[in-house]
Enzyme design. Structure first.
Site, PDB file in Angstrom:
ATOM      1  N   CYS A 179       0.803  -1.220   0.000  1.00  0.00           N
ATOM      2  CA  CYS A 179       0.000   0.000   0.000  1.00  0.00           C
ATOM      3  C   CYS A 179       0.836   1.271   0.000  1.00  0.00           C
ATOM      4  CB  CYS A 179      -0.949   0.016   1.203  1.00  0.00           C
ATOM      5  SG  CYS A 179      -2.028  -1.420   1.289  1.00  0.00           S
ATOM      6  N   ASN A 224     -10.008  -0.312   0.035  1.00  0.00           N
ATOM      7  CA  ASN A 224      -8.552  -0.216   0.029  1.00  0.00           C
ATOM      8  C   ASN A 224      -8.025  -0.752  -1.298  1.00  0.00           C
ATOM      9  OD1 ASN A 224      -5.795  -0.409   0.423  1.00  0.00           O
ATOM     10  ND2 ASN A 224      -5.934  -1.459   2.387  1.00  0.00           N
ATOM     11  N   HIS A 282      -3.364   7.222   2.960  1.00  0.00           N
ATOM     12  CA  HIS A 282      -3.755   5.923   2.422  1.00  0.00           C
ATOM     13  C   HIS A 282      -5.168   5.596   2.903  1.00  0.00           C
ATOM     14  CE1 HIS A 282      -3.909   1.759   1.410  1.00  0.00           C
ATOM     15  NE2 HIS A 282      -3.646   1.310   2.629  1.00  0.00           N
TER      16      HIS A 282
END
Length: 367
Positions: free
Chosen positions: A111, A279, A249
Site C-alpha cells: 500500500c 482499500n 492511504h
C-alpha cells in the site's frame, strides 16, 4: 537544484461496483457491520488486468501533463498484483504507451508503493538522470482474496492512479520524503505461500492465505504514518500548521481520523474516499489525489502531505508544494474495454472456488 513537480495526473476505476449489501449475499456480514468498522460502502472489481488499469490511468496523466509518451524517461510501477512475473507490468504499460525511451520496473511496497515510487522518481530527477517520470500505483487485489473470509474480503478493491513528474528549477513539487519498513513484523499483513515459496504440484487449489492482524495493523499504521509525516515535515522545514491538505492511504476511516487528529487537521483538510473504493493498496493515494484535484480541494501553491502504510510492513510520507496548474492540459479518450455484467458476476467463480478449496483442505486435514 532540481525539483520533481507533478504536472499530470490520472486515475482508472473499473465500472463493476461491489456493495456491502452484495457482500452480505454470500458472507455473514451487513452494511452496518462493515461501515462501522471500516467506513467502506462499496468497492470496484476489475474485469481486466492490473496493467490495463494502469495503462488507462497513465494515458490520463500523460494527457494532463501535455506531453508525449516518447518524452518519458522512466516508468515506475508500484503494485503487489502484477499480471505475471515476466515481463513486468511496467514493461507492458511501456509497450502500450509507445514510451520507447523509458526505463521501466515494478516495485512492491504494497500500500505504500506509490509513495515509494514518488521518492524513487524524485531521486532520479534530483540527480539529473531523468527529466520526466511516470509513477503508477495499480492493483487487482480481488484476484487473490479468499471470498469466504469476512475479515479481508470486505476490505479491498481494484483501481489505478498515475502521475507525471517533471524536472523543475522552481521550488515546487516534492519537497521531502521519508520511507521505511518494519520487516520484523511483516507477517501481520502478508500473503504467504504465493511466490516461489509455494510448493509446486501440491495443493494447487487457487486459494491464497491472507494474514491480516487487524488490531496490530491499526496500531502500527497510526504510529508509523504519523512518524513518517513528522519527519517529512521536519525535512521540509514545516510544521503541521503549514499543511494545507492531507491525502492519506485509504485503508480504514478510523486510521484516517487518527492521523488527522495527530496532525491537528480538520476534516475539510483531509481527503477521504475509502467509502467509494475500499482499500486499493498502492492505488489509493494517486486515486485520492486525482479526486482532490477534480473537486477543487487542492489550490496552486498548497502544501500537500501524502502518507501511507502497507504490507511488509512498509510506511512513508511525501511533502509536496503544488504547482500553478490544478487542471489538466488535455484529457485522454482511452477507456477500459466495456463490461456490462455485475461485480458479483465477476467473482462468482472465485467464491465457489474458495468454498470448494476450503472444503478440500478440511477433508485433507481430517484424513
Amino acid at each position: 537544484m532540481h525539483y520533481a513537480n507533478i504536472t499530470g495526473w490520472g486515475k482508472c476505476l473499473p465500472p463493476a461496483t461491489l456493495t456491502n449489501n452484495d457482500l452480505s449475499t454470500f458472507l455473514d456480514t451487513n452494511d452496518e457491520w462493515i461501515q462501522s468498522r471500516t467506513g467502506m460502502q462499496e468497492r470496484r472489481i476489475s474485469h481486466v488486468s492490473t496493467s490495463e488499469l494502469a495503462y488507462v490511468a497513465a494515458c490520463q496523466a500523460i494527457a494532463a501533463a501535455g506531453i508525449d509518451a516518447s518524452e518519458i524517461d522512466g516508468i515506475f510501477f508500484a503494485t503487489c498484483t502484477a499480471d505475471c512475473t515476466l515481463p513486468s507490468a511496467a514493461s507492458k504499460v511501456q509497450a502500450k504507451l509507445g514510451a520507447t525511451n523509458a526505463a521501466v520496473f515494478d516495485m512492491n511496497a504494497a500500500c505504500t508503493g506509490f509513495v515509494y515510487g514518488l521518492s524513487t522518481a524524485n531521486a532520479f530527477i534530483q540527480s539529473g538522470q531523468m527529466d520526466k517520470v511516470l509513477v503508477i500505483g495499480a492493483e487487482r487485489i480481488s484476484y487473490f482474496l479468499d471470498w469466504t473470509e469476512r475479515g479481508t474480503a470486505v476490505l479491498f478493491g481494484d483501481g489505478a492512479g498515475a502521475v507525471i513528474l517533471e524536472s523543475s528549477t522552481e521550488k515546487q513539487g516534492i519537497l521531502s520524503n521519508k520511507i521505511g519498513c518494519d520487516g520484523d513484523a511483516g507477517h501481520i499483513l502478508s500473503v504467504p505461500n504465493f511466490g516461489t515459496d509455494r510448493a509446486r504440484f501440491q495443493n494447487i487449489d487457487g486459494l491464497f492465505d491472507f494474514n491480516f492482524e487487524g488490531k496490530e495493523i491499526f496500531k502500527r499504521a497510526v504510529t508509523r504514518m504519523g512518524e513518517a509525516s513528522a519527519i517529512a515535515l521536519e525535512k521540509a522545514n514545516m510544521t503541521p500548521e503549514d499543511v494545507d491538505f492531507i491525502i492519506p492511504h485509504q485503508a480504514n476511516l478510523r486510521i484516517i481520523d487518527f492521523l488527522a487528529k495527530r496532525m491537528g487537521a480538520s476534516k475539510e483538510k483531509v481527503m477521504v474516499n475509502v467509502h467509494k473504493y475500499g482499500n486499493t493498496s498502492s492505488a489509493t493515494v494517486p486515486i485520492a489525489l486525482c479526486e482532490a484535484l477534480e473537486e477543487g480541494r487542492i489550490k496552486a501553491g498548497d502544501n500537500v502531505l501524502l502518507a501511507a502504510f502497507g504490507g511488509g510492513l512498509t510506511w512513508g510520507a511525501t511533502m509536496l508544494k503544488w504547482g500553478e496548474r490544478t487542471t489538466p492540459i488535455a484529457t485522454s479518450d482511452v477507456e477500459l474495454p466495456a463490461y456490462n455484467g455485475t461485480a458479483l458476476d465477476l467473482i462468482q467463480d472465485a467464491i465457489k472456488g474458495c468454498q470448494d478449496a476450503k472444503l478440500a483442505r478440511e477433508s485433507q486435514a481430517d484424513a
